[in-house]
Design a protein around this motif. Structure first.
Motif, mmCIF file in Angstrom:
data_model
loop_
_atom_site.group_PDB
_atom_site.id
_atom_site.type_symbol
_atom_site.label_atom_id
_atom_site.label_comp_id
_atom_site.label_asym_id
_atom_site.label_seq_id
_atom_site.Cartn_x
_atom_site.Cartn_y
_atom_site.Cartn_z
ATOM 1 N N TRP A 52 -0.387 9.231 -1.841
ATOM 2 C CA TRP A 52 -1.576 8.525 -1.358
ATOM 3 C C TRP A 52 -1.878 7.487 -2.431
ATOM 4 N N VAL A 53 -1.413 6.258 -2.223
ATOM 5 C CA VAL A 53 -1.468 5.232 -3.256
ATOM 6 C C VAL A 53 -2.713 4.369 -3.064
ATOM 7 N N LEU A 54 -3.595 4.445 -4.040
ATOM 8 C CA LEU A 54 -4.853 3.703 -4.003
ATOM 9 C C LEU A 54 -4.777 2.477 -4.901
ATOM 10 N N SER A 55 -5.523 1.467 -4.530
ATOM 11 C CA SER A 55 -5.648 0.289 -5.393
ATOM 12 C C SER A 55 -6.369 0.709 -6.673
ATOM 13 N N ALA A 56 -6.314 -0.129 -7.686
ATOM 14 C CA ALA A 56 -6.952 0.187 -8.969
ATOM 15 C C ALA A 56 -8.442 0.483 -8.809
ATOM 16 N N ASP A 57 -9.101 -0.215 -7.874
ATOM 17 C CA ASP A 57 -10.535 0.008 -7.650
ATOM 18 C C ASP A 57 -10.814 1.104 -6.611
ATOM 19 N N LYS A 58 -9.756 1.717 -6.084
ATOM 20 C CA LYS A 58 -9.828 2.813 -5.094
ATOM 21 C C LYS A 58 -10.452 2.383 -3.765
ATOM 22 N N ASN A 59 -10.495 1.093 -3.500
ATOM 23 C CA ASN A 59 -11.080 0.614 -2.249
ATOM 24 C C ASN A 59 -10.054 0.424 -1.135
ATOM 25 N N SER A 60 -8.762 0.474 -1.482
ATOM 26 C CA SER A 60 -7.695 0.301 -0.496
ATOM 27 C C SER A 60 -6.616 1.345 -0.726
ATOM 28 N N VAL A 61 -5.850 1.615 0.334
ATOM 29 C CA VAL A 61 -4.726 2.553 0.246
ATOM 30 C C VAL A 61 -3.494 1.877 0.848
ATOM 31 N N LEU A 62 -2.344 2.203 0.295
ATOM 32 C CA LEU A 62 -1.083 1.639 0.759
ATOM 33 C C LEU A 62 -0.512 2.517 1.872
ATOM 34 N N LEU A 63 -0.418 1.952 3.082
ATOM 35 C CA LEU A 63 0.125 2.697 4.217
ATOM 36 C C LEU A 63 1.344 1.975 4.771
ATOM 37 N N MET A 64 2.234 2.757 5.344
ATOM 38 C CA MET A 64 3.423 2.185 5.983
ATOM 39 C C MET A 64 3.432 2.557 7.454
ATOM 40 N N HIS A 65 3.908 1.636 8.264
ATOM 41 C CA HIS A 65 4.068 1.906 9.689
ATOM 42 C C HIS A 65 5.462 2.488 9.870
ATOM 43 N N HIS A 66 5.502 3.789 10.115
ATOM 44 C CA HIS A 66 6.763 4.537 10.175
ATOM 45 C C HIS A 66 7.586 4.120 11.383
ATOM 46 N N LEU A 102 3.005 3.478 -10.883
ATOM 47 C CA LEU A 102 2.010 4.419 -10.357
ATOM 48 C C LEU A 102 1.387 5.234 -11.479
ATOM 49 N N ILE A 103 0.089 5.421 -11.381
ATOM 50 C CA ILE A 103 -0.652 6.268 -12.312
ATOM 51 C C ILE A 103 -1.309 7.367 -11.482
ATOM 52 N N LEU A 104 -1.156 8.620 -11.891
ATOM 53 C CA LEU A 104 -1.827 9.703 -11.162
ATOM 54 C C LEU A 104 -3.332 9.464 -11.176
ATOM 55 N N ALA A 105 -3.953 9.474 -10.017
ATOM 56 C CA ALA A 105 -5.403 9.302 -9.915
ATOM 57 C C ALA A 105 -6.118 10.606 -10.251
ATOM 58 N N ARG A 106 -5.392 11.710 -10.063
ATOM 59 C CA ARG A 106 -5.909 13.038 -10.391
ATOM 60 C C ARG A 106 -4.712 13.920 -10.704
ATOM 61 N N LYS A 107 -4.805 14.693 -11.737
ATOM 62 C CA LYS A 107 -3.710 15.590 -12.112
ATOM 63 C C LYS A 107 -3.529 16.657 -11.035
#
Length: 179
Positions: A52-66, A102-107
């Motif tokens: 679940w990849v969030l932008s640095a400000d956590k306002n957006s997420v990276l999604l893919m259309h499978h 990528l940086i873990l947003a939470r361990k």
């Protein structure tokens, strides 16, 4: 025993009460009873990992259309025998989106989900026991689309429901607020 690291991660994780908690206990039982849980050759189901990849400000997420499933999801995939689920999630994000910083947003684990995968000409219907990790990344990184996706986009968290409003995805949206 390859499963020890995942069992330790699961033991340190606190799921949401309700549906995720039920899937959490089902996942623990599945891993404990199946030494080959990381292999896709286990036809009843197998462990997968996603990011679940969030932008640095956590306002957006990276999604893919499978491509095969024709829906928007977070990047992820099969462990193919690798018990390091966090490493698998990172690799899948990079392979499916081109994002590798990528940086873990939470361990630890961010979310757990079990979902059915429809049968195809090569495999019967089976379950994916998905172990999910939350990351943060710079939105300015170049996105690459591979053969598994039709599109990859940064989606504002407030608009995710317009792309995929499944409980599984919306649960991660809710959890994003508390990161």
């Amino acid at each position: 025993m390859k499963r020890h690291s995942l069992i330790a991660l699961l033991d340190s994780y606190k799921p949401e009460s309700g549906e995720e908690e039920k899937m959490y206990f089902e996942t623990i039982n599945f891993v404990r009873k199946n030494p080959d849980c990381f292999k896709r050759t286990l036809l009843e189901g197998h462990i997968t990992a996603s990011g679940w990849v969030l932008s640095a400000d956590k306002n957006s997420v990276l999604l893919m259309h499978h491509f095969k499933l024709n829906r928007w999801f977070q990047p992820g995939g099969h462990c193919d025998g690798d018990p390091d689920v966090e490493s698998v999630a990172r690799k899948e994000v990079w392979e499916e989106t081109g994002i590798n910083n990528l940086i873990l947003a939470r361990k630890g684990i961010f979310d757990i989900d079990i979902h059915p995968i429809p049968a195809n000409k090569e495999t019967p219907e089976h379950l994916h026991y998905d172990i999910r990790f939350a990351y943060q990344s710079d939105e300015k990184q170049e996105i690459a689309i591979n053969s598994e996706s039709r599109d990859v986009q940064w989606i504002p968290i407030s608009e995710v429901r317009h792309f995929n409003n499944s409980e599984s995805i919306m649960r991660m949206v809710r959890k994003t607020i508390s990161l």
